[in-house]
Design a protein around this motif. Structure first.
Motif, PDB file in Angstrom:
ATOM      1  N   THR A  47     126.354  95.532   5.519  1.00 56.77           N
ATOM      2  CA  THR A  47     126.245  94.465   4.523  1.00 56.77           C
ATOM      3  C   THR A  47     127.544  93.667   4.409  1.00 56.77           C
ATOM      4  O   THR A  47     128.561  94.173   3.952  1.00 56.77           O
ATOM      5  CB  THR A  47     125.862  95.055   3.151  1.00 56.77           C
ATOM      6  OG1 THR A  47     124.631  95.781   3.293  1.00 56.77           O
ATOM      7  CG2 THR A  47     125.678  93.948   2.119  1.00 56.77           C
ATOM      8  N   ASN A  48     127.510  92.415   4.895  1.00 58.30           N
ATOM      9  CA  ASN A  48     128.642  91.481   4.858  1.00 58.30           C
ATOM     10  C   ASN A  48     129.956  92.092   5.328  1.00 58.30           C
ATOM     11  O   ASN A  48     131.033  91.755   4.823  1.00 58.30           O
ATOM     12  CB  ASN A  48     128.790  90.878   3.455  1.00 58.30           C
ATOM     13  CG  ASN A  48     127.824  89.724   3.249  1.00 58.30           C
ATOM     14  OD1 ASN A  48     127.488  88.997   4.189  1.00 58.30           O
ATOM     15  ND2 ASN A  48     127.366  89.548   2.013  1.00 58.30           N
ATOM     16  N   ARG A  71     132.387  85.044  13.439  1.00 55.69           N
ATOM     17  CA  ARG A  71     131.592  84.224  12.507  1.00 55.69           C
ATOM     18  C   ARG A  71     130.675  83.265  13.276  1.00 55.69           C
ATOM     19  O   ARG A  71     129.518  83.035  12.879  1.00 55.69           O
ATOM     20  CB  ARG A  71     132.514  83.445  11.571  1.00 55.69           C
ATOM     21  CG  ARG A  71     133.324  84.327  10.642  1.00 55.69           C
ATOM     22  CD  ARG A  71     134.068  83.515   9.596  1.00 55.69           C
ATOM     23  NE  ARG A  71     135.016  84.366   8.895  1.00 55.69           N
ATOM     24  CZ  ARG A  71     134.692  85.200   7.910  1.00 55.69           C
ATOM     25  NH1 ARG A  71     133.436  85.269   7.494  1.00 55.69           N
ATOM     26  NH2 ARG A  71     135.609  85.953   7.323  1.00 55.69           N
ATOM     27  N   GLU A  80     122.119  83.809   7.468  1.00 58.44           N
ATOM     28  CA  GLU A  80     122.668  83.133   6.290  1.00 58.44           C
ATOM     29  C   GLU A  80     122.024  83.706   5.034  1.00 58.44           C
ATOM     30  O   GLU A  80     121.757  82.995   4.067  1.00 58.44           O
ATOM     31  CB  GLU A  80     122.432  81.620   6.390  1.00 58.44           C
ATOM     32  CG  GLU A  80     123.209  80.970   7.528  1.00 58.44           C
ATOM     33  CD  GLU A  80     123.073  79.453   7.556  1.00 58.44           C
ATOM     34  OE1 GLU A  80     122.069  78.936   7.017  1.00 58.44           O
ATOM     35  OE2 GLU A  80     123.971  78.790   8.105  1.00 58.44           O
ATOM     36  N   ASP A  82     121.962  86.564   1.815  1.00 54.65           N
ATOM     37  CA  ASP A  82     122.987  87.024   0.876  1.00 54.65           C
ATOM     38  C   ASP A  82     123.735  88.254   1.382  1.00 54.65           C
ATOM     39  O   ASP A  82     124.956  88.352   1.229  1.00 54.65           O
ATOM     40  CB  ASP A  82     122.355  87.338  -0.496  1.00 54.65           C
ATOM     41  CG  ASP A  82     121.956  86.078  -1.253  1.00 54.65           C
ATOM     42  OD1 ASP A  82     122.466  84.995  -0.889  1.00 54.65           O
ATOM     43  OD2 ASP A  82     121.129  86.178  -2.178  1.00 54.65           O
ATOM     44  N   HIS A  85     126.016  87.065   5.807  1.00 56.39           N
ATOM     45  CA  HIS A  85     126.192  85.616   5.950  1.00 56.39           C
ATOM     46  C   HIS A  85     127.504  85.372   6.668  1.00 56.39           C
ATOM     47  O   HIS A  85     128.534  85.954   6.326  1.00 56.39           O
ATOM     48  CB  HIS A  85     126.201  84.952   4.574  1.00 56.39           C
ATOM     49  CG  HIS A  85     126.032  83.469   4.597  1.00 56.39           C
ATOM     50  ND1 HIS A  85     126.933  82.614   5.200  1.00 56.39           N
ATOM     51  CD2 HIS A  85     125.056  82.668   4.084  1.00 56.39           C
ATOM     52  CE1 HIS A  85     126.529  81.365   5.052  1.00 56.39           C
ATOM     53  NE2 HIS A  85     125.392  81.369   4.388  1.00 56.39           N
ATOM     54  N   HIS A  86     127.476  84.493   7.671  1.00 50.77           N
ATOM     55  CA  HIS A  86     128.673  84.261   8.492  1.00 50.77           C
ATOM     56  C   HIS A  86     129.869  83.788   7.670  1.00 50.77           C
ATOM     57  O   HIS A  86     131.024  84.030   8.045  1.00 50.77           O
ATOM     58  CB  HIS A  86     128.370  83.269   9.615  1.00 50.77           C
ATOM     59  CG  HIS A  86     127.827  81.952   9.157  1.00 50.77           C
ATOM     60  ND1 HIS A  86     128.630  80.890   8.824  1.00 50.77           N
ATOM     61  CD2 HIS A  86     126.547  81.530   8.981  1.00 50.77           C
ATOM     62  CE1 HIS A  86     127.874  79.863   8.470  1.00 50.77           C
ATOM     63  NE2 HIS A  86     126.609  80.219   8.554  1.00 50.77           N
ATOM     64  N   GLU A  87     129.630  83.132   6.536  1.00 44.55           N
ATOM     65  CA  GLU A  87     130.734  82.654   5.705  1.00 44.55           C
ATOM     66  C   GLU A  87     131.259  83.726   4.757  1.00 44.55           C
ATOM     67  O   GLU A  87     132.398  83.644   4.287  1.00 44.55           O
ATOM     68  CB  GLU A  87     130.289  81.433   4.899  1.00 44.55           C
ATOM     69  CG  GLU A  87     130.016  80.198   5.756  1.00 44.55           C
ATOM     70  CD  GLU A  87     129.574  79.010   4.926  1.00 44.55           C
ATOM     71  OE1 GLU A  87     129.278  79.195   3.716  1.00 44.55           O
ATOM     72  OE2 GLU A  87     129.511  77.889   5.477  1.00 44.55           O
ATOM     73  N   LYS A  88     130.452  84.737   4.458  1.00 42.26           N
ATOM     74  CA  LYS A  88     130.825  85.763   3.483  1.00 42.26           C
ATOM     75  C   LYS A  88     131.373  87.036   4.121  1.00 42.26           C
ATOM     76  O   LYS A  88     131.851  87.935   3.413  1.00 42.26           O
ATOM     77  CB  LYS A  88     129.610  86.136   2.626  1.00 42.26           C
ATOM     78  CG  LYS A  88     129.034  84.977   1.818  1.00 42.26           C
ATOM     79  CD  LYS A  88     127.811  85.429   1.042  1.00 42.26           C
ATOM     80  CE  LYS A  88     127.172  84.289   0.242  1.00 42.26           C
ATOM     81  NZ  LYS A  88     125.966  84.739  -0.493  1.00 42.26           N
ATOM     82  N   ASP A 230     122.162  93.974   6.855  1.00 42.16           N
ATOM     83  CA  ASP A 230     122.034  94.261   5.427  1.00 42.16           C
ATOM     84  C   ASP A 230     121.008  95.352   5.174  1.00 42.16           C
ATOM     85  O   ASP A 230     121.104  96.094   4.188  1.00 42.16           O
ATOM     86  CB  ASP A 230     121.638  92.986   4.676  1.00 42.16           C
ATOM     87  CG  ASP A 230     121.676  93.173   3.165  1.00 42.16           C
ATOM     88  OD1 ASP A 230     122.520  93.977   2.681  1.00 42.16           O
ATOM     89  OD2 ASP A 230     120.882  92.529   2.464  1.00 42.16           O
TER      90      ASP A 230
END
Length: 364
Positions: A47-48, A71, A80, A82, A85-88, A230
């Motif tokens: 998870t992330n 990323r 993408e 929750d 996510h590539h940004e998180k 996730d």
């Protein structure tokens, strides 16, 4: 002699394949098309979180560039959500330099480790692969394509397939008995709609067989919204049977992804497939298994074995030893493996893809 055989495949978004793809992307970056560079990259995704570990010998190590690359790969896969996510993403990088003891044996292109590697080919399909794994890959490649279409926008990256073939005899597939497919999806679609649409896609994709009596099991649990890393942790090297022949042929046990091609786990498996495929394609056999084995730091293989159409073929073995360079450097040079983008091998099996250099039919 009638029997059934089953193989499975996993998609680009399966957690273990996410890890494999990241490992191969980082290895390709660190090798940078230089034969003196080395990489052995392991990835864990959850998870992330992405954790990188392993060893390298490279003049282009850059933590920021590697993080950017990770990323980018996750974004290309399509995550993408929750929980991934590539940004998180939190990216923990524990890569470190190659052991000087290992380098003693590999700087001169001795084998990067001991081990045994198998290659296989048969005349069941146009790509000289066993039928069950061939169709398992084919289903998921089609689902990945469909994910970009408006009518199937609900498809998400994580999916698995499984195909059971029935046979009338060795390498004589008769029909497809069962197809299992589970795909991650958006919450907005019902399980009935998923089953109807996925079955329609599969029937359209597999035109080689009459599927009127095939049993379909589509998303058997009903709901698959939480998927990818996730929903289930992924680790490099856990899909070695998917990567090869779907269990239809032996496997030496070593994973491919994340390793540069001085590692015979990877390069010798590619050579073994090349030899087996060329034997079958030339009409010399209907099926063929090739085994190579190596010792760390030693240039020449410790053994060569060929088994074709139910017989040990020492004539094939002797011809290969006399005519084919089986050293790690010889394999690398023959296929241009240090110029290969390793991510081109990662998805839907390392074998049966005609664009890869070790799939060429040019030996006989």
């Amino acid at each position: 002699m009638q029997y059934e055989f089953t193989s499975e495949s996993v998609s680009i978004g399966h957690p273990d394949k996410v890890a494999d793809l990241i490992s191969d992307a980082v290895a390709t970056f660190l090798i940078n098309q230089k034969e003196e560079n080395r990489a052995a990259i392991e990835t864990l995704v959850t998870t992330n979180l992405v954790i990188l570990a392993g060893e390298y010998k490279s003049d282009c190590f850059d933590k920021n560039q590697i993080e950017e690359l990770v990323r980018k790969k996750v974004r290309e896969i399509g995550y993408e959500q929750d929980g991934f996510h590539h940004e998180k993403l939190v990216i923990q990088n524990y890569l470190h330099g190659q052991s000087s003891d290992i380098a003693l044996g590999t700087d001169n292109f001795g084998a990067g480790d001991q081990g045994l590697m198998f290659g296989y080919a048969c005349n069941e399909t146009e790509d000289f692969m066993p039928s069950a794994i061939h169709f398992s890959h084919k289903i998921l490649r089609r689902l990945q394509i469909e994910r970009g279409h408006s009518g199937t926008h609900w498809l998400q990256p994580d999916s698995k397939s499984q195909v059971t073939m029935s046979y009338d005899g060795i390498n004589e597939p008769k029909d497809i008995k069962k197809i299992v497919c589970s795909t991650q999806h958006l919450e907005s679609i019902t399980v009935e709609q998923i089953r109807e649409q996925v079955e329609e896609i599969i029937r359209d994709e597999i035109s080689e067989y009459d599927l009127s009596k095939t049993k379909f099991l589509i998303n058997p649990t009903g709901r698959f919204v939480i998927g990818g890393p996730d929903g289930d942790t992924g680790v490099t090297g856990r899909k070695i049977i998917v990567d090869t022949y779907g269990g239809y042929a032996p496997h030496g046990g070593g994973a491919f992804s994340g390793k540069d091609c001085s590692k015979v786990d990877r390069s010798a498996a590619y050579m073994s497939r090349y030899l087996a495929k060329n034997i079958v394609s030339s009409g010399k056999a209907d099926n063929c298994t090739v085994q190579l084995s190596y010792a760390i730091g030693v240039v020449e293989p410790t053994s060569v074995y060929v088994y074709a159409d139910g017989k040990v073929r020492t004539d094939f073995t002797n011809w290969i030893i006399d005519n084919v360079d089986l050293t790690p450097k010889g394999i690398i040079d023959r296929f241009g493996l240090f110029n290969l983008d390793l991510t081109k091998t990662t998805l839907y099996g390392h074998f049966g893809k005609s664009h890869l250099p070790f799939e060429k039919l040019d030996l006989y």
